[in-house]
Design a protein around this motif. Structure first.
Motif, PDB file in Angstrom:
ATOM      1  N   PRO A 146       0.938  -1.318  -0.004  1.00 59.79           N
ATOM      2  CA  PRO A 146      -0.118  -0.025   0.023  1.00 59.79           C
ATOM      3  C   PRO A 146       0.734   1.301   0.084  1.00 59.79           C
ATOM      4  O   PRO A 146       1.583   1.454   0.898  1.00 59.79           O
ATOM      5  N   GLY A 147       0.813   2.033  -0.936  1.00 55.86           N
ATOM      6  CA  GLY A 147       1.691   3.450  -1.085  1.00 55.86           C
ATOM      7  C   GLY A 147       3.085   3.208  -1.575  1.00 55.86           C
ATOM      8  O   GLY A 147       3.614   4.148  -1.988  1.00 55.86           O
ATOM      9  N   ILE A 148       3.583   1.886  -1.602  1.00 57.21           N
ATOM     10  CA  ILE A 148       4.795   1.735  -2.259  1.00 57.21           C
ATOM     11  C   ILE A 148       5.069   0.667  -3.350  1.00 57.21           C
ATOM     12  O   ILE A 148       4.481  -0.335  -2.992  1.00 57.21           O
ATOM     13  N   THR A 149       6.083   0.827  -4.295  1.00 55.77           N
ATOM     14  CA  THR A 149       6.209  -0.133  -5.262  1.00 55.77           C
ATOM     15  C   THR A 149       7.586  -0.127  -5.120  1.00 55.77           C
ATOM     16  O   THR A 149       8.365   1.169  -5.077  1.00 55.77           O
ATOM     17  N   GLN A 150       8.459  -0.955  -5.437  1.00 60.00           N
ATOM     18  CA  GLN A 150       9.675  -1.254  -4.934  1.00 60.00           C
ATOM     19  C   GLN A 150      10.402  -2.491  -5.785  1.00 60.00           C
ATOM     20  O   GLN A 150       9.517  -3.530  -5.935  1.00 60.00           O
ATOM     21  N   ALA A 151      11.531  -2.455  -6.320  1.00 60.00           N
ATOM     22  CA  ALA A 151      12.260  -3.518  -6.720  1.00 60.00           C
ATOM     23  C   ALA A 151      13.619  -3.567  -6.594  1.00 60.00           C
ATOM     24  O   ALA A 151      14.109  -2.534  -6.883  1.00 60.00           O
ATOM     25  N   TRP A 152      14.259  -4.692  -6.259  1.00 53.48           N
ATOM     26  CA  TRP A 152      15.733  -4.828  -5.684  1.00 53.48           C
ATOM     27  C   TRP A 152      16.564  -5.395  -6.938  1.00 53.48           C
ATOM     28  O   TRP A 152      16.120  -6.475  -7.531  1.00 53.48           O
ATOM     29  N   PHE A 153      17.680  -4.919  -6.978  1.00 49.52           N
ATOM     30  CA  PHE A 153      18.883  -5.621  -7.932  1.00 49.52           C
ATOM     31  C   PHE A 153      20.098  -5.312  -7.418  1.00 49.52           C
ATOM     32  O   PHE A 153      20.248  -4.738  -6.146  1.00 49.52           O
ATOM     33  N   ASP A 160      24.419  -4.795  -7.288  1.00 48.69           N
ATOM     34  CA  ASP A 160      25.517  -4.197  -8.264  1.00 48.69           C
ATOM     35  C   ASP A 160      26.708  -5.309  -8.522  1.00 48.69           C
ATOM     36  O   ASP A 160      26.476  -6.236  -8.046  1.00 48.69           O
ATOM     37  N   PRO A 161      27.716  -4.947  -9.262  1.00 49.12           N
ATOM     38  CA  PRO A 161      28.590  -6.176  -9.575  1.00 49.12           C
ATOM     39  C   PRO A 161      29.463  -6.710  -8.281  1.00 49.12           C
ATOM     40  O   PRO A 161      29.782  -8.098  -8.296  1.00 49.12           O
ATOM     41  N   ALA A 162      29.347  -6.149  -7.265  1.00 50.86           N
ATOM     42  CA  ALA A 162      29.821  -6.489  -5.779  1.00 50.86           C
ATOM     43  C   ALA A 162      28.906  -7.178  -5.084  1.00 50.86           C
ATOM     44  O   ALA A 162      29.149  -7.806  -3.906  1.00 50.86           O
ATOM     45  N   GLY A 163      27.514  -7.324  -5.470  1.00 49.37           N
ATOM     46  CA  GLY A 163      26.440  -7.930  -4.882  1.00 49.37           C
ATOM     47  C   GLY A 163      25.854  -7.108  -3.741  1.00 49.37           C
ATOM     48  O   GLY A 163      25.060  -7.797  -3.234  1.00 49.37           O
ATOM     49  N   ASN A 164      25.997  -6.007  -3.758  1.00 43.98           N
ATOM     50  CA  ASN A 164      25.705  -5.023  -2.747  1.00 43.98           C
ATOM     51  C   ASN A 164      23.958  -4.662  -3.521  1.00 43.98           C
ATOM     52  O   ASN A 164      23.949  -4.753  -4.708  1.00 43.98           O
ATOM     53  N   ILE A 165      22.993  -4.742  -2.426  1.00 41.84           N
ATOM     54  CA  ILE A 165      21.519  -4.385  -2.974  1.00 41.84           C
ATOM     55  C   ILE A 165      21.152  -3.062  -3.056  1.00 41.84           C
ATOM     56  O   ILE A 165      21.313  -2.469  -2.399  1.00 41.84           O
ATOM     57  N   LEU A 166      20.479  -2.814  -4.076  1.00 42.27           N
ATOM     58  CA  LEU A 166      20.233  -1.485  -4.619  1.00 42.27           C
ATOM     59  C   LEU A 166      18.515  -1.682  -4.835  1.00 42.27           C
ATOM     60  O   LEU A 166      18.116  -2.686  -5.118  1.00 42.27           O
ATOM     61  N   SER A 167      17.920  -0.591  -4.935  1.00 45.21           N
ATOM     62  CA  SER A 167      16.558  -0.497  -5.337  1.00 45.21           C
ATOM     63  C   SER A 167      16.027   0.405  -6.157  1.00 45.21           C
ATOM     64  O   SER A 167      16.738   1.589  -5.972  1.00 45.21           O
ATOM     65  N   VAL A 168      14.889   0.480  -6.902  1.00 37.98           N
ATOM     66  CA  VAL A 168      14.093   1.554  -7.457  1.00 37.98           C
ATOM     67  C   VAL A 168      12.853   1.333  -6.766  1.00 37.98           C
ATOM     68  O   VAL A 168      12.440   0.351  -6.405  1.00 37.98           O
ATOM     69  N   ILE A 169      12.435   2.487  -6.507  1.00 31.54           N
ATOM     70  CA  ILE A 169      11.321   2.839  -5.405  1.00 31.54           C
ATOM     71  C   ILE A 169      10.481   3.964  -5.893  1.00 31.54           C
ATOM     72  O   ILE A 169      10.945   5.022  -6.290  1.00 31.54           O
ATOM     73  N   ASN A 170       8.888   3.887  -5.715  1.00 31.99           N
ATOM     74  CA  ASN A 170       8.159   4.768  -5.768  1.00 31.99           C
ATOM     75  C   ASN A 170       7.263   4.700  -4.627  1.00 31.99           C
ATOM     76  O   ASN A 170       6.465   3.803  -4.293  1.00 31.99           O
ATOM     77  N   ALA A 171       7.237   5.919  -3.787  1.00 26.92           N
ATOM     78  CA  ALA A 171       6.344   5.924  -2.742  1.00 26.92           C
ATOM     79  C   ALA A 171       5.458   7.074  -2.845  1.00 26.92           C
ATOM     80  O   ALA A 171       5.770   8.281  -3.174  1.00 26.92           O
ATOM     81  N   GLU A 172       4.112   6.793  -2.616  1.00 28.76           N
ATOM     82  CA  GLU A 172       3.262   7.915  -2.891  1.00 28.76           C
ATOM     83  C   GLU A 172       3.285   8.844  -1.557  1.00 28.76           C
ATOM     84  O   GLU A 172       3.903   8.505  -0.528  1.00 28.76           O
TER      85      GLU A 172
END
Length: 128
Positions: free
Chosen positions: A106-113, A115-127
Motif C-alpha cells: 500500500p503506497g509503495i512499489t519497489q524492486a531490488w537488484f 551491483d557487480p559487488a553483490g550490494n543490494i540497490l532498489s528502485v522505489i516509488n512511494a506515494e
C-alpha cells in the motif's frame, strides 16, 4: 553536535573498476575518482556524494544500501532489464515480488537488484 554537518554515506566493493563502469555506464550516474582510488557517486539533488571504496575482503550487504526514487518502477525495471540487470525475487511473508521482481505494498512499489559487488540497490516509488 551533528545538526549542521554534511554527513555522507559510503559502501565497499570488491572491484572498483567494475563499480565505476556499472554506476557510470549502466546506471548513468556521475562518478568521479577521488583520493586513494576511491569513487564519488554524485546524485543530482543530493549535496553530498556517496563514497565507494575498495575492500579486499568485501562482503555484500544483506540489506538495501541505496534506493533510487523513480516515477514509475515498472518502467525503470524494464529499462534496467534491457541493460542486463536482473531483479531479485522474494517470497517472504509480506514481501513477495512478481515475475519482474516488483513488490507492491500500500503506497509503495519497489524492486531490488545488485551491483557487480553483490550490494543490494532498489528502485522505489512511494506515494506522498
Amino acid at each position: 553536535m551533528f545538526k549542521h554537518t554534511k554527513a555522507f554515506s559510503g559502501f565497499s566493493v570488491d572491484d572498483i573498476a567494475k563499480a565505476k563502469a556499472f554506476y557510470q555506464q549502466t546506471l548513468g550516474l556521475e562518478v568521479s575518482e577521488g583520493m586513494m582510488g576511491l569513487l564519488d557517486l554524485h546524485i543530482e539533488g543530493n549535496d553530498n556524494s556517496i563514497l565507494i571504496y575498495p575492500k579486499p575482503n568485501h562482503e555484500p550487504a544483506t540489506y538495501t544500501i541505496l534506493n533510487f526514487p523513480v516515477d514509475d518502477v515498472e518502467q525503470a525495471v524494464d529499462a534496467l532489464t534491457t541493460k542486463g540487470i536482473s531483479f531479485e525475487q522474494y517470497d517472504m511473508g509480506q514481501l513477495k515480488t512478481d515475475e519482474k521482481g516488483i513488490a507492491r505494498f500500500p503506497g509503495i512499489t519497489q524492486a531490488w537488484f545488485k551491483d557487480p559487488a553483490g550490494n543490494i540497490l532498489s528502485v522505489i516509488n512511494a506515494e506522498k
